[in-house]
Design a protein around this motif. Sequence first.
Motif, PDB file in Angstrom:
ATOM      1  N   ASN A  54      29.916 -60.705  46.334  1.00  0.00           N
ATOM      2  CA  ASN A  54      29.744 -59.761  47.661  1.00  0.00           C
ATOM      3  C   ASN A  54      29.381 -60.705  48.933  1.00  0.00           C
ATOM      4  OD1 ASN A  54      29.381 -56.792  46.832  1.00  0.00           O
ATOM      5  ND2 ASN A  54      28.001 -57.838  45.432  1.00  0.00           N
ATOM      6  N   PHE A  55      30.243 -60.535  49.961  1.00  0.00           N
ATOM      7  CA  PHE A  55      30.109 -61.356  51.290  1.00  0.00           C
ATOM      8  C   PHE A  55      30.199 -60.500  52.392  1.00  0.00           C
ATOM      9  CE2 PHE A  55      33.060 -63.553  48.141  1.00  0.00           C
ATOM     10  CZ  PHE A  55      32.210 -64.485  47.702  1.00  0.00           C
ATOM     11  N   PRO A  56      29.281 -60.737  53.180  1.00  0.00           N
ATOM     12  CA  PRO A  56      29.269 -59.740  54.509  1.00  0.00           C
ATOM     13  C   PRO A  56      30.398 -60.429  55.500  1.00  0.00           C
ATOM     14  CG  PRO A  56      27.494 -61.397  54.670  1.00  0.00           C
ATOM     15  CD  PRO A  56      28.119 -61.459  53.159  1.00  0.00           C
ATOM     16  N   GLY A  57      30.751 -59.546  56.260  1.00  0.00           N
ATOM     17  CA  GLY A  57      31.850 -59.978  57.308  1.00  0.00           C
ATOM     18  C   GLY A  57      31.871 -58.836  58.462  1.00  0.00           C
ATOM     19  N   ILE A  58      32.733 -59.152  59.553  1.00  0.00           N
ATOM     20  CA  ILE A  58      32.744 -58.460  60.863  1.00  0.00           C
ATOM     21  C   ILE A  58      34.256 -58.131  61.147  1.00  0.00           C
ATOM     22  CG2 ILE A  58      32.327 -58.583  63.345  1.00  0.00           C
ATOM     23  CD1 ILE A  58      29.957 -58.249  61.663  1.00  0.00           C
ATOM     24  N   ILE A  59      34.693 -56.984  61.579  1.00  0.00           N
ATOM     25  CA  ILE A  59      35.866 -56.557  61.783  1.00  0.00           C
ATOM     26  C   ILE A  59      36.420 -57.056  63.126  1.00  0.00           C
ATOM     27  CG2 ILE A  59      37.483 -54.454  62.347  1.00  0.00           C
ATOM     28  CD1 ILE A  59      35.743 -52.691  60.561  1.00  0.00           C
ATOM     29  N   GLU A 136      41.344 -57.084  60.766  1.00  0.00           N
ATOM     30  CA  GLU A 136      40.871 -57.758  59.715  1.00  0.00           C
ATOM     31  C   GLU A 136      39.370 -58.049  59.704  1.00  0.00           C
ATOM     32  OE1 GLU A 136      42.608 -61.718  60.183  1.00  0.00           O
ATOM     33  OE2 GLU A 136      41.457 -62.095  61.804  1.00  0.00           O
ATOM     34  N   THR A 137      38.918 -58.289  58.541  1.00  0.00           N
ATOM     35  CA  THR A 137      37.557 -58.861  58.713  1.00  0.00           C
ATOM     36  C   THR A 137      37.345 -60.239  58.273  1.00  0.00           C
ATOM     37  OG1 THR A 137      35.188 -58.181  57.552  1.00  0.00           O
ATOM     38  CG2 THR A 137      37.082 -57.997  56.074  1.00  0.00           C
ATOM     39  N   TYR A 185      30.096 -73.207  54.030  1.00  0.00           N
ATOM     40  CA  TYR A 185      30.988 -71.851  54.237  1.00  0.00           C
ATOM     41  C   TYR A 185      32.278 -72.196  54.303  1.00  0.00           C
ATOM     42  CZ  TYR A 185      26.363 -69.579  53.687  1.00  0.00           C
ATOM     43  OH  TYR A 185      25.090 -69.145  53.575  1.00  0.00           O
ATOM     44  N   PHE A 186      33.382 -71.419  53.873  1.00  0.00           N
ATOM     45  CA  PHE A 186      34.516 -71.278  54.390  1.00  0.00           C
ATOM     46  C   PHE A 186      34.895 -70.094  54.954  1.00  0.00           C
ATOM     47  CE2 PHE A 186      34.484 -74.530  50.986  1.00  0.00           C
ATOM     48  CZ  PHE A 186      35.394 -75.393  51.396  1.00  0.00           C
ATOM     49  N   SER A 187      35.865 -70.005  56.044  1.00  0.00           N
ATOM     50  CA  SER A 187      36.240 -68.644  56.829  1.00  0.00           C
ATOM     51  C   SER A 187      37.289 -68.307  56.013  1.00  0.00           C
ATOM     52  CB  SER A 187      36.231 -69.171  58.030  1.00  0.00           C
ATOM     53  OG  SER A 187      36.969 -67.737  58.683  1.00  0.00           O
ATOM     54  N   VAL A 188      37.230 -66.954  55.673  1.00  0.00           N
ATOM     55  CA  VAL A 188      38.178 -66.074  54.881  1.00  0.00           C
ATOM     56  C   VAL A 188      38.665 -64.957  55.760  1.00  0.00           C
ATOM     57  CG1 VAL A 188      39.063 -64.886  52.800  1.00  0.00           C
ATOM     58  CG2 VAL A 188      37.536 -67.012  52.689  1.00  0.00           C
ATOM     59  N   ALA A 189      39.898 -64.732  56.071  1.00  0.00           N
ATOM     60  CA  ALA A 189      40.261 -63.571  56.840  1.00  0.00           C
ATOM     61  C   ALA A 189      41.013 -62.612  55.917  1.00  0.00           C
ATOM     62  CB  ALA A 189      41.641 -64.099  57.924  1.00  0.00           C
ATOM     63  N   VAL A 190      40.519 -61.405  55.937  1.00  0.00           N
ATOM     64  CA  VAL A 190      41.123 -60.249  54.982  1.00  0.00           C
ATOM     65  C   VAL A 190      41.803 -59.231  56.026  1.00  0.00           C
ATOM     66  CG1 VAL A 190      40.275 -58.357  53.172  1.00  0.00           C
ATOM     67  CG2 VAL A 190      39.266 -60.883  53.288  1.00  0.00           C
ATOM     68  N   ASP A 191      42.948 -59.079  55.574  1.00  0.00           N
ATOM     69  CA  ASP A 191      43.721 -57.948  56.066  1.00  0.00           C
ATOM     70  C   ASP A 191      43.112 -56.579  55.696  1.00  0.00           C
ATOM     71  OD1 ASP A 191      45.147 -59.751  57.704  1.00  0.00           O
ATOM     72  OD2 ASP A 191      47.020 -59.661  56.537  1.00  0.00           O
ATOM     73  N   LEU A 198      37.908 -47.108  62.213  1.00  0.00           N
ATOM     74  CA  LEU A 198      37.567 -48.622  62.316  1.00  0.00           C
ATOM     75  C   LEU A 198      37.426 -49.057  63.819  1.00  0.00           C
ATOM     76  CD1 LEU A 198      39.461 -50.421  59.681  1.00  0.00           C
ATOM     77  CD2 LEU A 198      37.320 -49.456  59.416  1.00  0.00           C
ATOM     78  N   ARG A 199      36.417 -49.899  64.020  1.00  0.00           N
ATOM     79  CA  ARG A 199      36.207 -50.534  65.387  1.00  0.00           C
ATOM     80  C   ARG A 199      35.937 -51.890  65.318  1.00  0.00           C
ATOM     81  NH1 ARG A 199      38.264 -46.355  66.083  1.00  0.00           N
ATOM     82  NH2 ARG A 199      37.604 -44.559  67.384  1.00  0.00           N
ATOM     83  N   ILE A 200      36.580 -52.795  66.238  1.00  0.00           N
ATOM     84  CA  ILE A 200      36.268 -54.036  66.215  1.00  0.00           C
ATOM     85  C   ILE A 200      34.537 -54.404  66.437  1.00  0.00           C
ATOM     86  CG2 ILE A 200      36.297 -56.147  67.781  1.00  0.00           C
ATOM     87  CD1 ILE A 200      39.067 -55.461  68.101  1.00  0.00           C
ATOM     88  N   GLY A 201      34.244 -55.197  65.682  1.00  0.00           N
ATOM     89  CA  GLY A 201      32.559 -55.341  65.482  1.00  0.00           C
ATOM     90  C   GLY A 201      31.799 -54.912  64.567  1.00  0.00           C
TER      91      GLY A 201
END
Length: 286
Positions: A54-59, A136-137, A185-191, A198-201
């Motif tokens: 499980n990895f946290p992310g931001i839209i 994306e997140t 940490y590596f940055s991963v973009a998920v479409d 959905l809202r940015i942030g």
Amino acid sequence: MGIMNRRKKKKWLIWGISVILAGAVAGAFIFMPKGTVAFQSELAETRDIMTFHNFPGIIDAKNRETVLSDKPMQICDINVNVGDQVRKGDVLMVTAFGEEIKASINGEVAQLGVKENMPMAAGTEMVKLVDYENLETNVKVDEMSIQFLETGQKIKVTINAFAKELSGTIAAISNEAVNENGVAYFSVAVDLEEDEDLRIGMSTEVKIIKEEAKAATVLPMDVIFFDNANKPYVLQPSKDGEPVKKGISTGINDGMVVEVKSGVRAGESVMHEPNEEGLLEQLFWR
């Protein structure tokens, strides 16, 4: 004073009853004759079991553009307002020399930084465009888990604000890690699939399968015990009904149930002692 004394007596009475009940439970386990307290049984079941990373992310917006002036200039015509939708190639504004400033992405005009006939220096932010339809997140994945990810991989993403799960696709994985407090940490973009809520942030939780066992034989974790050599075993009924130890081998667990690879088959029964509630029920109602 009388009310206070009655409250104190009530408090001590409740405390005393609790101590007596706890002593009764403990004494029951120690002094009860063999076979007085019946063991409870649990059937081994067949079930798929999975564990996850499980990895946290931001839209965020997948596409955004900030248009800067590349030289000193003056804008004579502005063709858009904040909130307007534009397409790639649309003329946003025209300079005093007739040069056209065009959009390079589809999106919405999020901000205008200039006014007509206002002179500008090089590097001035003229307009910001944001594509709110393709989101994306962005998640941070530690170096030990990055091996389980690849571009194009389908995953599940939970939108925390709505407790909603959406489908996602890994679009990009950074080639370089960022070190934070000694962790890489590596940055991963998920479409993300389109969703009007959905809202940015907004915060997300990306779930990726770590281990999986299909049609596995499983038992609850609390019916499995370990001997002095840390080898797992269960209790199974003998011919006379008394529990006997049976060694097993285990696989993955999801925190609730454990995969049993050998020693117990689906449909077989195992035994375990009742908890305090079950023991009290047997003591007072049998």
